[in-house]
Design an enzyme around this catalytic site. Sequence first.
Site, mmCIF file in Angstrom:
data_model
loop_
_atom_site.group_PDB
_atom_site.id
_atom_site.type_symbol
_atom_site.label_atom_id
_atom_site.label_comp_id
_atom_site.label_asym_id
_atom_site.label_seq_id
_atom_site.Cartn_x
_atom_site.Cartn_y
_atom_site.Cartn_z
ATOM 1 N N HIS A 173 0.930 -1.369 -0.163
ATOM 2 C CA HIS A 173 -0.212 0.038 0.091
ATOM 3 C C HIS A 173 0.840 1.354 -0.201
ATOM 4 O O HIS A 173 0.506 2.373 0.143
ATOM 5 C CB HIS A 173 -1.011 -0.058 1.225
ATOM 6 C CG HIS A 173 -2.137 1.015 1.156
ATOM 7 N ND1 HIS A 173 -2.334 1.920 2.028
ATOM 8 C CD2 HIS A 173 -3.027 1.008 0.114
ATOM 9 C CE1 HIS A 173 -3.406 2.586 1.763
ATOM 10 N NE2 HIS A 173 -3.844 2.218 0.595
ATOM 11 N N LYS A 175 2.909 4.305 -1.115
ATOM 12 C CA LYS A 175 3.016 5.099 -2.348
ATOM 13 C C LYS A 175 4.159 6.258 -2.189
ATOM 14 O O LYS A 175 4.082 7.274 -1.488
ATOM 15 C CB LYS A 175 1.588 6.104 -2.536
ATOM 16 C CG LYS A 175 0.214 5.020 -2.609
ATOM 17 C CD LYS A 175 -0.208 4.751 -1.307
ATOM 18 C CE LYS A 175 -1.371 3.724 -1.633
ATOM 19 N NZ LYS A 175 -2.545 4.220 -1.706
ATOM 20 N N ASP A 180 15.177 10.880 -9.749
ATOM 21 C CA ASP A 180 16.598 11.470 -9.252
ATOM 22 C C ASP A 180 16.468 11.817 -7.918
ATOM 23 O O ASP A 180 16.580 10.802 -7.079
ATOM 24 C CB ASP A 180 17.022 12.767 -10.267
ATOM 25 C CG ASP A 180 17.053 12.349 -11.748
ATOM 26 O OD1 ASP A 180 17.267 11.118 -11.975
ATOM 27 O OD2 ASP A 180 17.147 13.146 -12.719
#
Length: 513
Positions: A173, A175, A180
């Site tokens: 889950h 995110k 870079d």
Amino acid sequence: RSSWLLLAPLLTPPVPVITAPPCSLCPEGAHRFQWIRNLVPEFGISSSHVKVLSSPAEFYELLKVQIKTAKQRVVMASLYLGTGLLEQELVDCLEETLEKSLQAKGSSNLRVSILLDYTRGSRGRKNSRTMLIPLLQRFPEQVRVSLFHTPNLRGLLRLLIPERFNETIGLQHIKVYLFDDNVILSGANLSDLYFTNRQDRYVLLQDSPEIADFFTELVDAIGDVSLQLQRDDTVQMMEGMEHPYQGDKMAYCEIANRRVMEVINSARTRQELLHAKTLHSSQPDSSLLSQQGAQASGGLKPEPDTWIYPLIQMKPFGIQIDEMVTETLLTEAERDARIYLTTGYFNLTQAYMDLILGTRAEYRILLASPEVNGFFGAKGVAGAIPAAYVYIEHQFYSEVCYLHQQERVQLQEYSRAGWTFHAKGLWLYLAGSDLPCLTLIGSPNFGYRSVHRDLEAQVAIVTENKALQQQLHREQEQLYLCSGVVSSSTFEQPNRYVKLWVKLVTPLIKNFF
């Protein structure tokens, strides 16, 4: 999240008891949160490197710009990648950037690593896997797609539970989107709703190589214990790696724990050495003026006024850092401090509810009204999920009233025509302050799933800088402006009617959604 599991009553494990670490809060200012670095690495940065975003469209445009300008690495961890036109445009941006990097040098330094959940990413004929296979086929040396499969979905259970329902057992889950040395932390997935009319939270940490290195290593570690997507749409584990659902569960979880904790502990050691080196090299007799002059001329990095602490929660692997820090923050919040807590799915753990009801700070809790719940209008059993959340909300509100805490603990419902609500996190205002000095932002929802079932990550951002505090305050205000205060009359409205079967089933399966 997914539909709940009808077998849930048979599967619910006992709730483990967590004891928060002893807290040694310093008395003044943002530095009172330095105890967090006893658990995780502390990254000191300038507040000028932090930008708070406010809309799905802004988030989507930033993703495309960052992909197009990436030179060394693109690392994206999400629950899934959607299959619409907007998602395809993201994949096209990745393809163009990879192609350009090959043309520029003949052999490219650019590496793309994508981590998704296996069950959610494999749902349906057209899915996250089919969206990404063309990249794997064209750039096999540069692209890696890892699909995390929870070790708790195995054996007969795995064979019996159908698609969608199998997602209730446990998910990847996290995110995080990094390009870079720029890192985006959010609760948003890579799907068209999250790019258009599903409200979430998003923060960009610019030019932050140490933080980018940490999250790259974290995603690599989870990727190493995940299934690797192949060019023919099959999956396989890395050579010599224990299989998540065919191998020994305990051995797999121990390996995963070791890999993730190595990342956390090595980063913590690096940051401690860097901090010690900075202290040692600083001149005690140098004046503030000369330091400012050196900074202005580019000779020195600006003194950090903001600190980033990555908080990881992976209970299947025995890692519960986010839970410990969150519980300590709720426990130690002083009288007259204010905590603004938001979740798209109001289903707090019992421990969090007890702390909110039993401590001294003021709470303003923002949650989704039924109409902006992501499951509103869904077919089948999933269509009853908003009603289950109403029932859980009503129970909590009744407890608040029973304890005569309505002034101290206030519920507010987000409502916005044509939108859904997915924002999560908290803002902490110290007693007497009009601005927050700490926020939590990332993937956890403060519910049972976030604490016990799924892989989660967020960051605590602590800042002394007034401009950044104002950014965070504006973000909080903007979300809460679209809300109404919950009262007893809220639950008398016709759209708050909860059927008897939902009331009976919810306590049995609330740990699965």
